[in-house]
Structures are given as structure tokens and as C-alpha cells.
Design an enzyme around this catalytic site. Structure first.
Site, mmCIF file in Angstrom:
data_model
loop_
_atom_site.group_PDB
_atom_site.id
_atom_site.type_symbol
_atom_site.label_atom_id
_atom_site.label_comp_id
_atom_site.label_asym_id
_atom_site.label_seq_id
_atom_site.Cartn_x
_atom_site.Cartn_y
_atom_site.Cartn_z
ATOM 1 N N CYS A 166 0.863 -1.186 0.000
ATOM 2 C CA CYS A 166 0.000 0.000 0.000
ATOM 3 C C CYS A 166 0.893 1.227 0.000
ATOM 4 O O CYS A 166 1.686 1.421 -0.920
ATOM 5 C CB CYS A 166 -0.954 -0.016 1.183
ATOM 6 N N ARG A 171 -2.197 -0.821 5.446
ATOM 7 C CA ARG A 171 -3.386 -1.351 4.782
ATOM 8 C C ARG A 171 -3.092 -2.716 4.170
ATOM 9 O O ARG A 171 -3.940 -3.605 4.131
ATOM 10 C CB ARG A 171 -3.863 -0.382 3.695
#
Lengths: 291, 149
Positions: free
Chosen positions: A244, A249
């Protein structure tokens, strides 16, 4: 059979429900750990007995861009009063972004006795369950950790370069506009820390949030397979790297692929776009196609 | 710091005296708890809000409104739709308390990185951006009025 066990996950035991947590609040073999992006959430109220593990101050080296080393992890584990036999249950804000990130770092040190609270902080709060401001005290333990394993679950930039040469599977979990390179940062707002926009060649765009429902709980295995396998064509048997912007994430997607869908080998490229988008000479693709 | 609105300069001075993370958090939570004071009045706006008032990059769904005072200065109002958006609420309270009625030139020159004076350096890039977005929106409204003048 619980709701979680009925969802068809490869490793359902790694998820626990709010009810399970409520029943284990006083279990000495269980430690509830809150990890958030918002530093005000834990002190404003947390699950009774929960300790905080902060991603910036607890999990990262304070000088080098890296995670804490073995001694640092041992000190952290000692501070929160866990042994290698303690079941640690992570939860947090943002549908467990930071909880899965902390979970992932704990796996680098082999603390496999770990779980995620399905639905995270939001679900606990939405159900009107008790929150307290009292910070618990646990006697320090003597925790002996192995050296951090950076090979099994973590990918570095040069390994990603080799991976794309082999046409390996990559998952970009950022927003679609970050993926296309359309936006590096919002107009008139600060840079997001990368000089170039786009994605790593070959990466499939699957924003992390597609794995969760409105209430923050994970989708069923069938629903996840429909996204990751049928729609995006990922092969669970192939080595996969997720990334990410800084690796938080993507640790969420790493968790989904590894534990919920049972992918054989998934690594998190925590250097992610803040490293790739600033590296000299690495290949980048713009637009909505992987290559 | 002398070019900041006077009240903001005082707030930043107060924060500079904080020495521990826990103390900083407690102070910010205390501010966030006062959010209802600065929440937009129903007479000004009601949900669903006009997207023009949404703070870009703020994942707590923060909104900002600016209303002109008779002397040409602005009074700001806010909403934060995420009930867990305590940091955004704290920033909103700080801004409302310290820039409402301040000279537009001073408000227009507030740098967004005052967020780090309030929160310290250990907030995530995403969180920092969202909070700076609230400051930027306040600054933008002041600049807009100055241009129109």
C-alpha cells in the site's frame, strides 16, 4: 458452530467475536491489545483490561525505518505482561488496519498465538459494550523472542523487483486513484510522500476495504473468493506480495489472504509506495491496467 | 508565531509546555469532549451536507463552514460525522476557539503543520493529512474572503 466458523475461512480460529472477547476479559491467558491510527482513541476509552500497542512508538524503530528488533520486542512483550503462551487479541480503528499491522509484526517474532477481533473497535462500540479509561497494570514478564524473521512474511524492494521479473502476483490495496497515479495528493494539500504516482507493474488493484462489510467485520470466504480469485484472478498457490503506502493497509490484505483464504505464501511489502514511488529507476505503470 | 491569531498563539504556547504523551492525549481528549460547542447549528447546515464543505483527505468525515461577521471576520463551525473521530473534533475545537473573529490575514497565513504542534510528531501520515486538511479548509475560507474584498 459460531458465526465466524460458518463463514468458510481457511483458519477461522484466528478471528474472534466481540462476544468471545467479552467472555475472556478476565482470562489471564488472554491479553486484549488495542492498536489504532488515532492516538486519542485508546486513552478516551478502551475494552476493559486492554493494553495499547502504538504503531509509531512501540512497533517501529525510532531512528531507522524498520521495525523493532528482538530486544525491543521482548521489552514490549514484557511491558504488556505476556508470555509466549499468552493468546493476544488485537483490535483497533479503521476496520482493524493497525490491529492487523500489529498482528503482522508479532508474527515476525513468531508469536503465532494471536487473533483479531472481528469488526474491531467500531463493532465493540456500536454494540454498546463497556469502555473504560483506566489503564491496566500487568506484572512484567520475562519474554524470550527469536530474532525477527524478515524472510517469510516480509518483502523488500529488491525482492519485489525480482518478483515482477518472474511475473509474480502483486496486490495493490490502495485506493483506485492512487493505483492509477491520477492523484499523488489532494490538490492544494500536502504531498503524500512520493515523487511518482502509479503502481508496481503487474499489480492487481484490490482496495483493502473490499474485504470488509459496513460494520467492519470480514466478508465470508465465498465473498472474498469472488473478489480475489474470480474477479481478479489471483491463484492461492502462487507467491503473493501485497503493498500500500507504508504497509499498514496491506497488512490487512495480507491477513485476509493468509488466514481467511488460505493463500500458500503471502508477504507484505512494507516499504510500499513511499519507497517504490521515490526509488530511482524502478518501473512504474500508470493507469488502470496492471501492466 | 507572532503573526498567528493571538488566541492560537496562546494555545500553541500551552501545547509547547506539555512534556508527556499522556498529558497531551488527556488535553486533546478534553478538547474533543467539548466538540458540541463548535458543531454547526442546524440553521446553518443539516445532513446530508453539501460536499463543498467536506474536508478533503479527512477520513473522519469532517466538514467546515465559515460565516461572515459584521466586521468582515469569520466564525467557523464544524461537524465530524465519525463518532470515533476524536482527533478531528479536538482540532475543530482548537480552531473555533482560536481563530473565530481573528483578522483574516492572520487566519490565511496559518500553516497546516500546527497539527504537529498539537499532536506531536508521532501521528500517521494519513491522520496528519486529514487533520491538516481541516486547517487548510479554514485557511482557504479566509483566503477566499480576502480575494473577494
Amino acid at each position: 458452530m459460531t458465526d465466524i466458523q460458518q463463514r468458510g475461512y481457511a483458519h477461522p480460529d484466528v478471528l474472534v467475536s466481540t462476544e468471545w472477547v467479552a467472555q475472556h476479559l478476565k482470562d489471564p491467558n488472554v491479553r486484549i491489545i488495542e492498536s489504532n491510527e488515532d492516538p486519542l482513541l485508546y486513552p478516551s476509552g478502551h475494552i476493559p483490561g486492554a493494553v495499547e500497542v502504538d504503531w509509531t512508538t512501540d512497533l517501529n524503530d525510532q531512528v531507522v525505518r524498520d521495525y523493532l528488533g528482538r530486544e525491543g520486542f521482548e521489552a514490549l512483550a514484557s511491558r504488556i505482561g505476556i508470555t509466549r503462551d499468552t493468546t493476544v487479541v488485537f483490535y483497533g480503528d479503521k476496520s482493524n488496519w493497525w490491529a492487523t499491522y500489529a498482528f503482522w509484526v508479532f508474527q515476525l517474532f513468531g508469536h503465532t498465538n494471536a487473533k483479531i477481533l472481528d469488526g474491531g473497535r467500531k463493532k465493540w462500540v456500536d454494540e454498546g459494550r463497556e469502555l473504560v479509561r483506566e489503564v491496566p497494570y500487568y506484572p512484567a514478564t520475562h519474554y524470550q523472542a527469536p530474532e525477527r524473521d524478515d524472510h517469510t512474511l516480509r518483502a523488500f524492494r529488491d525482492e519485489v523487483l525480482e518478483h515482477i521479473k518472474r511475473d509474480g502476483q502483486l496486490v495493490d490495496v490502495r485506493s483506485p486513484m492512487e493505483y492509477t497515479g491520477e492523484k499523488l495528493h489532494m490538490e492544494g494539500y500536502p504531498q503524500e510522500g512520493a515523487l511518482r504516482g502509479g503502481h508496481i507493474p503487474g499489480a492487481q488493484s484490490i482496495p483493502w476495504s473490499r474485504a470488509v462489510k459496513e460494520d467492519g467485520t470480514f466478508k465470508t470466504a465465498d465473498e472474498l473468493r469472488a473478489i480475489y480469485l474470480q474477479e481478479k484472478g489471483l491463484d492461492p498457490q502462487q507467491e503473493t506480495i501485497a503493498y500500500c503506502r507504508i504497509g499498514e493497509r496491506s497488512s490487512h490484505t495480507w491477513f485476509v489472504l493468509t488466514y481467511l483464504l488460505g493463500f500458500a505464501k503471502v508477504r507484505n511489502y512494507d516499504g510500499s509506495w513511499t519507497e517504490w514511488g521515490n526509488s530511482v529507476g524502478v518501473p512504474i505503470v500508470k493507469g488502470d491496467k496492471p501492466k | 508565531m507572532s503573526s498567528y491569531p493571538e488566541k492560537l498563539a496562546q494555545v500553541l504556547e500551552d501545547f509547547s509546555l506539555i512534556t508527556t504523551r499522556a498529558e497531551r492525549q488527556a488535553y486533546l481528549i478534553e478538547l474533543a469532549d467539548q466538540f458540541s460547542r463548535v458543531k454547526v447549528a442546524p440553521a446553518v447546515a443539516q445532513p446530508p451536507y453539501d460536499e463543498a464543505h467536506r474536508v478533503p483527505a479527512c477520513e473522519s468525515d469532517a466538514y467546515v463552514w465559515a460565516q461572515e461577521n459584521p466586521d468582515g471576520t469569520l466564525t467557523y463551525a464544524f461537524d465530524v460525522l465519525n463518532p470515533q473521530g476524536l482527533s478531528a473534533m479536538a482540532v475543530a475545537v482548537v480552531l473555533a476557539d482560536s481563530v473565530n473573529g481573528a483578522p483574516l490575514e492572520q487566519v490565511a497565513s496559518i500553516p497546516s503543520d500546527i497539527v504537529f504542534d498539537l499532536f506531536g510528531k508521532d501521528i500517521s501520515m494519513g491522520k496528519g493529512q486529514g487533520l491538516m486538511g481541516i486547517v487548510n479548509m479554514v485557511v482557504y475560507e479566509a483566503k477566499k474572503r480576502l480575494k473577494q474584498a
